[in-house]
Enzyme design. Sequence first.
Site, short mmCIF file in Angstrom:
data_model
loop_
_atom_site.label_atom_id
_atom_site.label_comp_id
_atom_site.label_asym_id
_atom_site.label_seq_id
_atom_site.Cartn_x
_atom_site.Cartn_y
_atom_site.Cartn_z
N GLU A 83 11.13 -6.93 -1.71
CA GLU A 83 12.57 -6.80 -1.47
C GLU A 83 13.39 -7.90 -2.15
OE1 GLU A 83 13.98 -4.34 -0.12
OE2 GLU A 83 12.59 -3.38 1.27
N GLU A 114 -11.40 -8.03 4.04
CA GLU A 114 -10.85 -9.23 4.68
C GLU A 114 -11.93 -10.26 5.04
OE1 GLU A 114 -10.39 -8.80 9.36
OE2 GLU A 114 -9.04 -7.42 8.32
#
Length: 271
Positions: A83, A114
Amino acid sequence: MTNKHKKITEAPSLYDRLEQMETMEIVSNINNEDKKVADAVGLVLPKIAQVVDQTAKRFEKGGRLFYIGAGTSGRLGILDASEIPPTFGMPHDRVIGLIAGGDRAIRKAVEFAEDDTQQAWKDLKEYDINDNDVLVGIAASGTTPYVLGGIEDAKAHGILTVGITNNPGSPLALQSDIPIEVNVGPEFLTGSTRMKSGTSQKMVLNMISTGVMIRIGRVKGNKMVNMQLSNTKLVDRGTRYLMEELGLDYEAAEKALKQYGSVKLAIDALK
């Protein structure tokens, strides 16, 4: 350090027999839990402010902000980073979000990605991360190996590290230079950290990136004067900013905006 006894993110929900609840009861109870999130974030504002100031200082010297995480935490970092160019007109390589398992993990979970303690540093090295930069590790549990490995390696290379976690006293909190420990309590659905924990992470990331952009001068008054004019809505918004700031009619403001390419440049040229 397992810290199992303190894992608030895995603690049993305050609610039970969810499947027997009326729908209105389900959404009301989720809403009641969500109301606790902003207060929990409120308790860590001094740490967030510290991160904003430290990051802005490094940004002025050309530094960057990196986010690393797995699953929901990784996706929220990427969301925040993505953004920044449209909202503040910054190049896309100044705030960078990385997720365990790479870009394909944004849409679909990559099994065991992960659990690799080495991978985050390999991912960061591709961007030539250095001590001008800031690394924010995001992990609700505070125990994600991908994030912990990245934080550890970054610290060893003199890079400022921040840990956003929902388990106070977790390994991520203990390893980070600036720990942001947001205790939102147990999730409505036990262990589902995409809920309150994820909401709190989104709020903290909003504060960090927006705060940094304000500190480095990408905002004027309360306006996004550097936003990219990448669609009709944003051109219209920019035009209205210029009408307000310069007293122009719509047509003249739109023409000036397109001529100069941003609200800020138009104001600087015409005021």
